[in-house]
Design a protein around this motif. Structure first.
Motif, mmCIF file in Angstrom:
data_model
loop_
_atom_site.group_PDB
_atom_site.id
_atom_site.type_symbol
_atom_site.label_atom_id
_atom_site.label_comp_id
_atom_site.label_asym_id
_atom_site.label_seq_id
_atom_site.Cartn_x
_atom_site.Cartn_y
_atom_site.Cartn_z
ATOM 1 N N TYR A 82 1.158 -1.447 0.342
ATOM 2 C CA TYR A 82 0.150 -0.015 -0.350
ATOM 3 C C TYR A 82 1.014 1.016 0.408
ATOM 4 O O TYR A 82 2.175 1.412 0.384
ATOM 5 C CB TYR A 82 -0.991 -0.005 1.268
ATOM 6 N N GLU A 130 -6.180 10.557 3.674
ATOM 7 C CA GLU A 130 -7.098 9.390 3.033
ATOM 8 C C GLU A 130 -8.957 8.611 3.828
ATOM 9 O O GLU A 130 -9.232 8.593 2.557
ATOM 10 C CB GLU A 130 -6.179 8.560 4.043
ATOM 11 N N MET A 161 -11.908 8.220 0.794
ATOM 12 C CA MET A 161 -12.432 6.811 0.786
ATOM 13 C C MET A 161 -13.754 6.900 1.245
ATOM 14 O O MET A 161 -14.731 6.360 1.488
ATOM 15 C CB MET A 161 -12.214 6.105 2.829
ATOM 16 N N TYR A 168 -6.254 0.751 7.994
ATOM 17 C CA TYR A 168 -6.205 0.714 6.363
ATOM 18 C C TYR A 168 -5.050 1.018 5.692
ATOM 19 O O TYR A 168 -4.295 1.976 5.739
ATOM 20 C CB TYR A 168 -7.168 1.961 6.497
ATOM 21 N N LEU A 177 -4.039 1.504 1.613
ATOM 22 C CA LEU A 177 -4.674 2.251 0.625
ATOM 23 C C LEU A 177 -3.675 2.679 -0.201
ATOM 24 O O LEU A 177 -2.601 2.666 -0.450
ATOM 25 C CB LEU A 177 -5.228 4.203 1.214
ATOM 26 N N PHE A 200 -8.800 0.807 -0.655
ATOM 27 C CA PHE A 200 -8.225 0.869 0.657
ATOM 28 C C PHE A 200 -9.022 -0.374 1.193
ATOM 29 O O PHE A 200 -10.047 -1.521 1.018
ATOM 30 C CB PHE A 200 -8.497 1.892 1.733
#
Length: 543
Positions: free
Chosen positions: A66, A109, A113, A477, A479, A493
């Motif tokens: 990620y 972020e 999302m 999470y 991403l 994500f």
């Protein structure tokens, strides 16, 4: 944190990030208030976050899977694809201590999302820097949350919870500490802080304001920046660093001076300009887009360098006036202190830039130590342009280096102003936390029996004290932001496990057995060698 199941009056605190095993990243602290409404007698529950950071080394955390990693906050935020949080758990507000990425980048972020964030409170400078990030990351302006600027000394009321901002000297302006309280408990969250009484941006520690806390009885808990409290003495103050730069500027007054610093260290930028003004040298700023955007953030917040330092010219390298200046009468402030190949100074050393005038006998003054020093040394050795230059670093002059984090004496000084019953380390590794706990005990403050980890919930009460009431292995999470067929940035994500970031990994029985077998083999080998040596000596004696 599930506040819907918590009914004991007081404050609840859960660190989602920043209380880590080996590093300091991803600061994110949840505070919940459970209090009785004085008029109705009903129980009020409110939830806030202080900071919303990201992990700074996602490649290490998820082995490159990620681009970014942030604490999972689906317990308090409505995240697409996850169950909605319980009403009592829903986040009411976010407060930011300062604008460093490990404290604010989670905001971007979560917006990417598709999460609607509550109002965000911070200093004007911090808000300007967060807004700048939305533009740089090309995030739809319509998705930006509501920002509410506050100043040191202001108090925000969230239900029965009060949040008061305090000036917290760091390496960047607009930095705050916060006192969080309700009728049943109180807590002081330091943010990143040091006890610096000098600031050339006018943002020094205010002991009179902070001292009001101790005068009113102190707080139940102080969560304190433990990044550098293992170092003795005070963190070096800007006025002392100013003296060092001034001395060196005077010594090399007939040379072009180059001062590489961190792009976002606006306090140090102001200190270097103040030293240049003291010796009558003009300043050229050639630090790339990141430094320029921070300077724009200062201007947008009403802090203008040309007004702070009116006796000299403070110019961007793009300003035509720079061509009229004698380089021997200038200080060029730049970046590249971390060896970034894209930094203007590093590109100039490598002969990759024509927009960085650099005289052959220029003097470079850089507050470098350790790995950063070694990295720059390698670049210098390979650079023909550096052959006749003079380089002065913190290895030569340790008084050039100054941390933005509290050292042992800073902690003692601030703790007296705040008067906490209990001290709990934050923004730290487990080792850093243990060091601060030892220091706090030596000053007769209470501590927990071990460092508080991400995912643990503490109940704080003025009457009953502190109790660990919940523990959950943190989730995160991960991403990615790939481009679609039209060239637009998209967001993917997924939940990722903690991977030992917050809680030390426990070894399996098989791993423990293998370690034990290895130690037994080493022990046998040592004794075998010892036996051979003994036999050799015996035979030699017999001969």
């Amino acid at each position: 944190m599930d506040i819907s199941q918590k009914n004991a009056l007081g404050l609840y605190w859960t660190p989602f990030g920043g209380n880590n095993v080996n590093d300091i990243w991803a600061s994110c602290h949840c505070f919940a208030s459970v209090a009785k409404d004085e008029k109705t007698g009903e129980t009020q529950k409110n939830v806030i976050l202080i900071d919303m950071g990201q992990h700074e080394t996602p490649d290490e955390f998820t082995k490159g899977a990620y681009q970014t990693v942030v604490p999972a906050l689906d317990d308090i935020l409505k995240v697409p694809g996850s169950p909605d949080p319980k009403k009592e758990n829903t986040l009411d507000a976010i407060f930011l201590t300062h604008s460093h990425s490990d404290h604010i980048n989670g905001i971007y972020e979560y917006v990417r999302m598709g999460v609607k964030l509550p109002p965000i409170y911070a200093s004007e400078f911090t808000i300007n820097m967060v807004k700048k990030g939305f533009v740089e990351k090309d995030i739809d302006w319509n998705l930006i949350p509501e920002f509410r600027p506050i100043k040191s000394g202001e108090t925000v009321q969230i239900g029965a919870m009060k949040v008061e901002a305090f000036q917290a000297p760091h390496s960047i302006p607009g930095s705050f500490a916060y006192k969080v309280s309700n009728p049943h408990a109180s807590l002081f969250h330091s943010g990143d802080i040091k006890a610096d009484h000098s600031s050339y941006l006018g943002e020094s520690l205010n002991p009179e304001h902070m001292g009001e806390i101790s005068k009113s009885g102190g707080v139940d808990v102080m969560t304190f920046d433990a990044t550098a409290t293992d170092r003795e003495g005070f963190a070096r103050q800007e006025k002392d660093i100013f003296d060092t730069y001034t001395e060196l500027f005077e010594k090399y007054s007939d040379k072009q001076l180059i001062a590489p610093i961190s792009a976002g260290h606006m306090e140090r930028l102001a200190t270097v300009i103040a030293a240049a003004e003291k010796v009558g040298k003009h300043v050229i700023i050639n630090g790339g887009s990141s430094m320029q955007s921070h300077i724009m953030g200062l201007s947008a917040s009403g802090i203008r360098l040309e007004e702070l330092f009116p006796k000299i010219k403070v110019l961007s390298y793009k300003n035509p006036e720079t061509e009229q200046l004698d380089l021997k009468n200038t200080v060029t402030i730049t970046t590249g202190i971390y060896g970034d190949p894209k930094a203007p100074f590093i590109k100039a050393l490598r002969g990759q830039s024509t927009i960085f005038p650099m005289q052959k006998d220029a003097v470079v003054i850089a507050p470098l130590v350790g790995d950063r020093y070694e990295k720059l040394q390698k670049i210098i050795k390979r650079s023909p342009r550096a052959a006749n230059m003079t380089f002065i670093t913190a290895m030569d002059r340790p008084d050039l280096y100054g941390s933005g984090h509290a050292q042992a004496e800073d902690f003692k000084y601030i703790a007296k102003l705040v008067a906490p019953k209990t001290v709990i380390p934050v923004h730290c590794s487990q080792k850093m936390a243990e060091t601060l706990m030892f220091l706090a005990k030596s000053q007769n403050y209470q501590t927990m029996n071990r460092p508080v980890r991400n995912g643990e919930t503490l109940h704080i009460s003025s009457e009953t004290g502190i109790e660990r009431v919940d523990s959950k292995v943190p989730e995160w999470y991960g991403l990615r932001h790939p481009k679609n067929q039209f060239g637009d940035t998209t967001t993917e994500f997924h939940k990722v496990p903690d991977n030992g970031f917050s809680i030390p990994k426990t070894k399996s029985f098989k791993e423990k057995r293998l370690e034990a077998d290895k130690k037994i083999a080493e022990y046998k080998n040592q004794h075998k060698n010892a036996g051979l040596l003994h036999a050799t000596r015996r035979n030699a004696n017999e001969r």
